[in-house]
Design a protein around this motif. Sequence first.
Motif, PDB file in Angstrom:
ATOM      1  N   ALA A 109      -7.341  -1.179 -10.251  1.00 24.62           N
ATOM      2  CA  ALA A 109      -7.222  -1.391 -11.698  1.00 24.62           C
ATOM      3  C   ALA A 109      -6.449  -2.660 -12.014  1.00 24.62           C
ATOM      4  O   ALA A 109      -6.837  -3.454 -12.887  1.00 24.62           O
ATOM      5  N   ARG A 110      -5.373  -2.891 -11.259  1.00 23.96           N
ATOM      6  CA  ARG A 110      -4.489  -4.022 -11.542  1.00 23.96           C
ATOM      7  C   ARG A 110      -5.156  -5.357 -11.233  1.00 23.96           C
ATOM      8  O   ARG A 110      -5.019  -6.319 -11.987  1.00 23.96           O
ATOM      9  N   HIS A 111      -5.888  -5.428 -10.133  1.00 24.19           N
ATOM     10  CA  HIS A 111      -6.386  -6.725  -9.661  1.00 24.19           C
ATOM     11  C   HIS A 111      -7.855  -6.984  -9.946  1.00 24.19           C
ATOM     12  O   HIS A 111      -8.315  -8.129  -9.839  1.00 24.19           O
ATOM     13  N   THR A 112      -8.613  -5.940 -10.310  1.00 28.19           N
ATOM     14  CA  THR A 112     -10.056  -6.149 -10.554  1.00 28.19           C
ATOM     15  C   THR A 112     -10.520  -5.496 -11.857  1.00 28.19           C
ATOM     16  O   THR A 112     -11.728  -5.360 -12.059  1.00 28.19           O
ATOM     17  N   ASP A 113      -9.572  -5.110 -12.689  1.00 29.25           N
ATOM     18  CA  ASP A 113      -9.926  -4.415 -13.940  1.00 29.25           C
ATOM     19  C   ASP A 113     -10.759  -3.166 -13.675  1.00 29.25           C
ATOM     20  O   ASP A 113     -11.620  -2.790 -14.479  1.00 29.25           O
ATOM     21  N   GLY A 114     -10.504  -2.547 -12.514  1.00 29.33           N
ATOM     22  CA  GLY A 114     -11.180  -1.301 -12.183  1.00 29.33           C
ATOM     23  C   GLY A 114     -12.549  -1.454 -11.560  1.00 29.33           C
ATOM     24  O   GLY A 114     -13.174  -0.455 -11.175  1.00 29.33           O
ATOM     25  N   ARG A 115     -13.033  -2.689 -11.423  1.00 31.43           N
ATOM     26  CA  ARG A 115     -14.397  -2.889 -10.913  1.00 31.43           C
ATOM     27  C   ARG A 115     -14.473  -2.770  -9.398  1.00 31.43           C
ATOM     28  O   ARG A 115     -15.517  -2.420  -8.860  1.00 31.43           O
ATOM     29  N   GLY A 116     -13.403  -3.119  -8.707  1.00 29.32           N
ATOM     30  CA  GLY A 116     -13.421  -3.122  -7.247  1.00 29.32           C
ATOM     31  C   GLY A 116     -13.582  -4.523  -6.684  1.00 29.32           C
ATOM     32  O   GLY A 116     -13.958  -5.464  -7.392  1.00 29.32           O
ATOM     33  N   PHE A 117     -13.308  -4.661  -5.415  1.00 33.43           N
ATOM     34  CA  PHE A 117     -13.365  -5.960  -4.735  1.00 33.43           C
ATOM     35  C   PHE A 117     -14.772  -6.233  -4.208  1.00 33.43           C
ATOM     36  O   PHE A 117     -15.488  -5.320  -3.797  1.00 33.43           O
ATOM     37  N   ASP A 118     -15.161  -7.496  -4.218  1.00 38.26           N
ATOM     38  CA  ASP A 118     -16.489  -7.874  -3.720  1.00 38.26           C
ATOM     39  C   ASP A 118     -16.629  -7.557  -2.231  1.00 38.26           C
ATOM     40  O   ASP A 118     -17.678  -7.093  -1.772  1.00 38.26           O
ATOM     41  N   ILE A 119     -15.578  -7.869  -1.471  1.00 41.47           N
ATOM     42  CA  ILE A 119     -15.558  -7.609  -0.035  1.00 41.47           C
ATOM     43  C   ILE A 119     -14.242  -6.932   0.304  1.00 41.47           C
ATOM     44  O   ILE A 119     -13.188  -7.339  -0.192  1.00 41.47           O
ATOM     45  N   VAL A 120     -14.302  -5.902   1.136  1.00 40.26           N
ATOM     46  CA  VAL A 120     -13.093  -5.282   1.673  1.00 40.26           C
ATOM     47  C   VAL A 120     -13.179  -5.349   3.192  1.00 40.26           C
ATOM     48  O   VAL A 120     -14.152  -4.865   3.790  1.00 40.26           O
ATOM     49  N   PHE A 121     -12.195  -5.969   3.819  1.00 41.01           N
ATOM     50  CA  PHE A 121     -12.157  -6.104   5.272  1.00 41.01           C
ATOM     51  C   PHE A 121     -11.039  -5.212   5.800  1.00 41.01           C
ATOM     52  O   PHE A 121      -9.862  -5.448   5.559  1.00 41.01           O
ATOM     53  N   ASP A 122     -11.437  -4.177   6.532  1.00 42.33           N
ATOM     54  CA  ASP A 122     -10.484  -3.225   7.104  1.00 42.33           C
ATOM     55  C   ASP A 122     -10.156  -3.616   8.540  1.00 42.33           C
ATOM     56  O   ASP A 122     -11.040  -3.642   9.398  1.00 42.33           O
ATOM     57  N   THR A 123      -8.890  -3.931   8.801  1.00 44.36           N
ATOM     58  CA  THR A 123      -8.456  -4.232  10.165  1.00 44.36           C
ATOM     59  C   THR A 123      -7.558  -3.127  10.715  1.00 44.36           C
ATOM     60  O   THR A 123      -6.957  -3.289  11.768  1.00 44.36           O
ATOM     61  N   VAL A 124      -7.468  -2.003   9.998  1.00 40.89           N
ATOM     62  CA  VAL A 124      -6.524  -0.937  10.348  1.00 40.89           C
ATOM     63  C   VAL A 124      -7.232   0.309  10.861  1.00 40.89           C
ATOM     64  O   VAL A 124      -6.823   0.929  11.844  1.00 40.89           O
ATOM     65  N   GLY A 125      -8.322   0.705  10.199  1.00 44.25           N
ATOM     66  CA  GLY A 125      -9.074   1.880  10.611  1.00 44.25           C
ATOM     67  C   GLY A 125      -8.517   3.171  10.035  1.00 44.25           C
ATOM     68  O   GLY A 125      -7.552   3.186   9.272  1.00 44.25           O
ATOM     69  N   GLY A 126      -9.147   4.283  10.421  1.00 36.97           N
ATOM     70  CA  GLY A 126      -8.680   5.590   9.983  1.00 36.97           C
ATOM     71  C   GLY A 126      -8.754   5.747   8.475  1.00 36.97           C
ATOM     72  O   GLY A 126      -9.761   5.421   7.832  1.00 36.97           O
ATOM     73  N   TYR A 167       0.818  -1.218   0.000  1.00 37.22           N
ATOM     74  CA  TYR A 167       0.000   0.000   0.000  1.00 37.22           C
ATOM     75  C   TYR A 167       0.853   1.270   0.000  1.00 37.22           C
ATOM     76  O   TYR A 167       0.344   2.364  -0.273  1.00 37.22           O
ATOM     77  N   THR A 168       2.152   1.115   0.277  1.00 35.97           N
ATOM     78  CA  THR A 168       3.020   2.291   0.286  1.00 35.97           C
ATOM     79  C   THR A 168       3.486   2.680  -1.113  1.00 35.97           C
ATOM     80  O   THR A 168       3.979   3.792  -1.316  1.00 35.97           O
ATOM     81  N   SER A 169       3.327   1.773  -2.075  1.00 36.10           N
ATOM     82  CA  SER A 169       3.835   2.056  -3.421  1.00 36.10           C
ATOM     83  C   SER A 169       2.752   2.058  -4.498  1.00 36.10           C
ATOM     84  O   SER A 169       3.034   2.327  -5.659  1.00 36.10           O
ATOM     85  N   ALA A 170       1.513   1.762  -4.101  1.00 41.00           N
ATOM     86  CA  ALA A 170       0.417   1.760  -5.083  1.00 41.00           C
ATOM     87  C   ALA A 170      -0.785   2.484  -4.492  1.00 41.00           C
ATOM     88  O   ALA A 170      -1.131   2.284  -3.318  1.00 41.00           O
ATOM     89  N   THR A 171      -1.423   3.313  -5.280  1.00 44.16           N
ATOM     90  CA  THR A 171      -2.650   3.973  -4.828  1.00 44.16           C
ATOM     91  C   THR A 171      -3.815   2.991  -4.904  1.00 44.16           C
ATOM     92  O   THR A 171      -3.725   1.932  -5.538  1.00 44.16           O
ATOM     93  N   VAL A 172      -4.914   3.366  -4.257  1.00 44.18           N
ATOM     94  CA  VAL A 172      -6.112   2.527  -4.317  1.00 44.18           C
ATOM     95  C   VAL A 172      -6.533   2.319  -5.768  1.00 44.18           C
ATOM     96  O   VAL A 172      -6.823   1.195  -6.194  1.00 44.18           O
ATOM     97  N   GLU A 173      -6.543   3.392  -6.517  1.00 43.83           N
ATOM     98  CA  GLU A 173      -6.970   3.305  -7.911  1.00 43.83           C
ATOM     99  C   GLU A 173      -6.070   2.361  -8.709  1.00 43.83           C
ATOM    100  O   GLU A 173      -6.550   1.594  -9.551  1.00 43.83           O
ATOM    101  N   GLU A 174      -4.773   2.402  -8.387  1.00 45.16           N
ATOM    102  CA  GLU A 174      -3.828   1.554  -9.119  1.00 45.16           C
ATOM    103  C   GLU A 174      -4.048   0.081  -8.821  1.00 45.16           C
ATOM    104  O   GLU A 174      -4.099  -0.746  -9.741  1.00 45.16           O
ATOM    105  N   TYR A 175      -4.199  -0.273  -7.535  1.00 45.17           N
ATOM    106  CA  TYR A 175      -4.344  -1.711  -7.270  1.00 45.17           C
ATOM    107  C   TYR A 175      -5.743  -2.226  -7.585  1.00 45.17           C
ATOM    108  O   TYR A 175      -5.926  -3.405  -7.897  1.00 45.17           O
TER     109      TYR A 175
END
Length: 333
Positions: free
Chosen positions: A209-226, A199-207
């Motif tokens: 695009a790379r992993h979902t062809d820009g559609r987004g993930f079905d589920i996102v689980f945040d364990t970090v907050g903020g 996450y330090t070298s890729a923006t949200v938009e970049e990853y």
Amino acid sequence: MTDQSSMRAAILDAPNTPFRPTNIARPQAGPGQVLVRINASGVNPLDLKIAAGQAAHARQPLPAILGIDLSGVVEAVGPGVTGFHRGDEVYGMTGGIGGLQGSLADYAAVDADLLAPKPSNLSMREAAALPLIFITAWEGLVDRAQVAAGQKVLIHGGAGGVGHIAIQIARAFGADAYATGSANSLPLIERLGATPIDYTSATVEEYVARHTDGRGFDIVFDTVGGATLDASFNAVRRFGHVVSALGWGTHALAPLSFRAASYSGVFTLLPLLTGEGRVHHGEILREATRLVENGKIVPRLDPRHFTLATIADAHAAIRDRTATGKVVVDVAV
């Protein structure tokens, strides 16, 4: 210890004070309770917050015996308990908050609903590491988001306690797991079977695009907050689901709403604090036992051994970020 009416315990008298080793009266199993002879106590970041006086939501008045997770052996059962018997090996998330006695002691009288049989292929130390992190991951992915085979699941903080279990649960359900982390945690994330994202070298938009062809993930689980929760709202697909175990702060919901996506919060402490939902915690840990015994879940432990006399060192391992896995205190030594 020869006195059958007393036990060793580590008591925290006030915030930011040393733990005080002492002998106190051994509890008795009341109605619906099991008396557990504790073998090991899992340490969670919440323990450090309670000890520092920074966890009002845990509702743990001091002096108190801390320790949320335990593994051990049933010593006695109270009236009305039929599911456990003396000699059973058990584990659970049983106290240390809400005024309930924690696991930094030789014995605890705990609600039988919170316990499950210990996985036969785990040591007591490994079992004590699991309850809080497994229950949190399960409530998020299974109870709230209803993870299913073929979905793309993004876990923020994949090398952490909850994160490394969430990766394994997602994969056990047949989902494709992706997980964010810093550069040094990416090899672990990959070993767990997830696609690592720095996450330090890729923006949200970049990853996205790379992993979902820009559609987004079905589920996102945040364990970090903020800010990571804000990033989650931008990483989820349309009609997807964001789950967070750390909903602190102020967040703009527009990115989520514009995707017609859902948000769920996970507050794992609620059954201990309110009494509501305790049976389900025991049910979740039975699922954990099944998955562990089937080789689907392996907890990651810090190799160091701590005792009731060195709890401060166990807390320091988490505070100083030197822990390489879950920290466990050996109670039965």
